[in-house]
Design a protein around this motif. Structure first.
Motif, PDB file in Angstrom:
ATOM      1  N   PHE A   5       0.830  -1.204   0.000  1.00 29.34           N
ATOM      2  CA  PHE A   5       0.000   0.000   0.000  1.00 29.34           C
ATOM      3  C   PHE A   5       0.866   1.256   0.000  1.00 29.34           C
ATOM      4  O   PHE A   5       0.602   2.214  -0.736  1.00 29.34           O
ATOM      5  CB  PHE A   5      -0.936   0.016   1.209  1.00 29.34           C
ATOM      6  CG  PHE A   5      -1.848   1.209   1.241  1.00 29.34           C
ATOM      7  CD1 PHE A   5      -3.076   1.173   0.592  1.00 29.34           C
ATOM      8  CD2 PHE A   5      -1.473   2.368   1.904  1.00 29.34           C
ATOM      9  CE1 PHE A   5      -3.913   2.278   0.600  1.00 29.34           C
ATOM     10  CE2 PHE A   5      -2.300   3.476   1.915  1.00 29.34           C
ATOM     11  CZ  PHE A   5      -3.525   3.438   1.267  1.00 29.34           C
ATOM     12  N   SER A   6       1.910   1.236   0.813  1.00 27.92           N
ATOM     13  CA  SER A   6       2.799   2.393   0.892  1.00 27.92           C
ATOM     14  C   SER A   6       3.482   2.658  -0.444  1.00 27.92           C
ATOM     15  O   SER A   6       3.594   3.803  -0.884  1.00 27.92           O
ATOM     16  CB  SER A   6       3.847   2.170   1.989  1.00 27.92           C
ATOM     17  OG  SER A   6       4.725   3.269   2.067  1.00 27.92           O
ATOM     18  N   ARG A   7       3.919   1.596  -1.097  1.00 33.36           N
ATOM     19  CA  ARG A   7       4.632   1.750  -2.369  1.00 33.36           C
ATOM     20  C   ARG A   7       3.752   2.415  -3.421  1.00 33.36           C
ATOM     21  O   ARG A   7       4.210   3.283  -4.171  1.00 33.36           O
ATOM     22  CB  ARG A   7       5.107   0.385  -2.872  1.00 33.36           C
ATOM     23  CG  ARG A   7       5.808   0.476  -4.220  1.00 33.36           C
ATOM     24  CD  ARG A   7       6.509  -0.798  -4.615  1.00 33.36           C
ATOM     25  NE  ARG A   7       7.419  -0.518  -5.714  1.00 33.36           N
ATOM     26  CZ  ARG A   7       8.639  -1.019  -5.828  1.00 33.36           C
ATOM     27  NH1 ARG A   7       9.112  -1.835  -4.903  1.00 33.36           N
ATOM     28  NH2 ARG A   7       9.397  -0.710  -6.861  1.00 33.36           N
ATOM     29  N   TYR A   8       2.495   1.998  -3.497  1.00 32.60           N
ATOM     30  CA  TYR A   8       1.606   2.489  -4.551  1.00 32.60           C
ATOM     31  C   TYR A   8       0.624   3.543  -4.051  1.00 32.60           C
ATOM     32  O   TYR A   8      -0.332   3.884  -4.750  1.00 32.60           O
ATOM     33  CB  TYR A   8       0.839   1.314  -5.157  1.00 32.60           C
ATOM     34  CG  TYR A   8       1.738   0.219  -5.686  1.00 32.60           C
ATOM     35  CD1 TYR A   8       2.647   0.459  -6.711  1.00 32.60           C
ATOM     36  CD2 TYR A   8       1.695  -1.065  -5.124  1.00 32.60           C
ATOM     37  CE1 TYR A   8       3.483  -0.539  -7.176  1.00 32.60           C
ATOM     38  CE2 TYR A   8       2.529  -2.074  -5.599  1.00 32.60           C
ATOM     39  CZ  TYR A   8       3.419  -1.803  -6.617  1.00 32.60           C
ATOM     40  OH  TYR A   8       4.247  -2.805  -7.083  1.00 32.60           O
ATOM     41  N   PHE A  13      -4.280   6.807  -3.837  1.00 36.96           N
ATOM     42  CA  PHE A  13      -4.988   7.976  -3.316  1.00 36.96           C
ATOM     43  C   PHE A  13      -5.843   8.660  -4.380  1.00 36.96           C
ATOM     44  O   PHE A  13      -6.746   9.426  -4.053  1.00 36.96           O
ATOM     45  CB  PHE A  13      -4.004   8.997  -2.749  1.00 36.96           C
ATOM     46  CG  PHE A  13      -3.330   8.552  -1.471  1.00 36.96           C
ATOM     47  CD1 PHE A  13      -3.862   7.541  -0.685  1.00 36.96           C
ATOM     48  CD2 PHE A  13      -2.154   9.159  -1.065  1.00 36.96           C
ATOM     49  CE1 PHE A  13      -3.244   7.135   0.485  1.00 36.96           C
ATOM     50  CE2 PHE A  13      -1.520   8.762   0.104  1.00 36.96           C
ATOM     51  CZ  PHE A  13      -2.071   7.754   0.879  1.00 36.96           C
ATOM     52  N   MET A  14      -5.552   8.407  -5.648  1.00 35.75           N
ATOM     53  CA  MET A  14      -6.347   8.995  -6.722  1.00 35.75           C
ATOM     54  C   MET A  14      -7.712   8.317  -6.777  1.00 35.75           C
ATOM     55  O   MET A  14      -7.799   7.078  -6.796  1.00 35.75           O
ATOM     56  CB  MET A  14      -5.629   8.849  -8.063  1.00 35.75           C
ATOM     57  CG  MET A  14      -4.288   9.558  -8.137  1.00 35.75           C
ATOM     58  SD  MET A  14      -3.437   9.201  -9.696  1.00 35.75           S
ATOM     59  CE  MET A  14      -4.553   9.999 -10.863  1.00 35.75           C
ATOM     60  N   GLU A  15      -8.765   9.119  -6.820  1.00 40.58           N
ATOM     61  CA  GLU A  15     -10.118   8.569  -6.858  1.00 40.58           C
ATOM     62  C   GLU A  15     -10.315   7.646  -8.051  1.00 40.58           C
ATOM     63  O   GLU A  15     -11.017   6.640  -7.969  1.00 40.58           O
ATOM     64  CB  GLU A  15     -11.118   9.720  -6.903  1.00 40.58           C
ATOM     65  CG  GLU A  15     -12.567   9.286  -6.915  1.00 40.58           C
ATOM     66  CD  GLU A  15     -13.517  10.464  -6.967  1.00 40.58           C
ATOM     67  OE1 GLU A  15     -14.723  10.249  -7.183  1.00 40.58           O
ATOM     68  OE2 GLU A  15     -13.045  11.608  -6.804  1.00 40.58           O
ATOM     69  N   GLU A  16      -9.673   7.987  -9.184  1.00 44.45           N
ATOM     70  CA  GLU A  16      -9.857   7.209 -10.410  1.00 44.45           C
ATOM     71  C   GLU A  16      -9.147   5.854 -10.357  1.00 44.45           C
ATOM     72  O   GLU A  16      -9.422   4.974 -11.171  1.00 44.45           O
ATOM     73  CB  GLU A  16      -9.347   7.998 -11.613  1.00 44.45           C
ATOM     74  CG  GLU A  16     -10.069   9.304 -11.870  1.00 44.45           C
ATOM     75  CD  GLU A  16      -9.486  10.467 -11.074  1.00 44.45           C
ATOM     76  OE1 GLU A  16      -9.882  11.617 -11.348  1.00 44.45           O
ATOM     77  OE2 GLU A  16      -8.642  10.229 -10.178  1.00 44.45           O
ATOM     78  N   VAL A  17      -8.211   5.705  -9.442  1.00 43.40           N
ATOM     79  CA  VAL A  17      -7.456   4.448  -9.318  1.00 43.40           C
ATOM     80  C   VAL A  17      -7.953   3.662  -8.114  1.00 43.40           C
ATOM     81  O   VAL A  17      -8.547   2.595  -8.255  1.00 43.40           O
ATOM     82  CB  VAL A  17      -5.944   4.717  -9.230  1.00 43.40           C
ATOM     83  CG1 VAL A  17      -5.178   3.393  -9.108  1.00 43.40           C
ATOM     84  CG2 VAL A  17      -5.465   5.505 -10.441  1.00 43.40           C
ATOM     85  N   SER A  18      -7.687   4.160  -6.925  1.00 41.32           N
ATOM     86  CA  SER A  18      -8.111   3.563  -5.655  1.00 41.32           C
ATOM     87  C   SER A  18      -7.557   2.142  -5.475  1.00 41.32           C
ATOM     88  O   SER A  18      -6.791   1.642  -6.317  1.00 41.32           O
ATOM     89  CB  SER A  18      -9.641   3.561  -5.533  1.00 41.32           C
ATOM     90  OG  SER A  18     -10.211   2.588  -6.379  1.00 41.32           O
TER      91      SER A  18
END
Length: 234
Positions: A5-8, A13-18
């Motif tokens: 999670f930290s790496r990516y 954090f981008m709404e479009e990715v999540s």
């Protein structure tokens, strides 16, 4: 999981990715054709984004003149297969990725077995024979094809055969005559150009995986000499 999670996190954090988009990236399988000028930034950014299974097919040996633009390679790999150098890069850069080096020339005999296991094909090859071969078998196997090409200061990017969109032969029906072909070996290329085009190819690949909008039937033309960008509908 916390480390992942930290790496990516900056893309999660981008709404479009999540988290959902990151999961799609982790479960995706991408084949890159060519570990050269275009393949290098594609490999960089797909491995950086966390594409779970990444393969590269190439039969070339690394030469010193490649290094002005093929930025994943190092001097110590000169004289060795490019896929070996690419494998070393990915393993050191993101060890969580499954990387598959395929040291082979694509042909009618092996292309189905090589393409079959992948969701998306990214074509960074440098010759028309391979481009048309890859296109035709992506059509047969119904696989999206991310296309890019470069020459001197100019580049092209498109997505073919995606969700019913057109294929390369709808735009370029047949390869050019051999005597009309210009290439980097003869006329050169400024090294940052494949970085630009390859990064665009990587972005389109990531958008396809995540499920973000793709403009169908559109060729993007990049002219770095005049610093112009335009789209052609086909």
């Amino acid at each position: 999981m916390d480390q992942e999670f930290s790496r990516y996190s900056r893309q999660i954090f981008m709404e479009e990715v999540s988290v959902e988009g990151q999961r799609k990236l982790k479960n995706s399988k991408v084949l890159v054709v060519g570990a050269g000028g275009l393949g290098s930034p594609v490999i960089q950014y797909l491995s950086a984004a966390g594409v779970g299974k990444l393969a590269v097919v190439d039969f070339d040996i690394l030469e010193i003149h490649n290094l002005n633009r093929q930025v994943i390679h190092q001097e110590k790999f000169i004289g060795k297969p490019k896929v070996e150098s690419a494998e070393s890069f990915v393993k050191q850069f993101n060890s969580s990725i499954e990387f598959i080096p395929i040291n082979s020339m694509l042909s009618e005999d092996n292309i189905i077995s090589i393409l079959a296991d992948f969701d998306i094909v990214v074509d960074g090859s440098d010759n028309f024979e391979t481009r048309y071969l890859v296109n035709d078998y992506c059509i047969k196997l119904d696989k999206p094809l991310v296309y890019g090409s470069i020459f001197s200061f100019e580049g092209q990017v498109a997505v073919f055969n995606y969700q019913g969109s057109k294929q390369m032969r709808d735009l370029f029906p047949t390869p050019p005559n051999a005597e009309d072909i210009q290439n980097c070996d003869q006329f050169g290329v400024l090294g940052a150009l494949p970085g630009i085009i390859g990064s665009m190819m990587a972005m389109l690949t990531l958008k396809i995986i995540i499920g973000l909008p793709i403009q169908p039937n559109q060729l993007t033309l990049v002219d770095c000499y005049n610093w112009s960008f335009r789209q052609i509908k086909y």
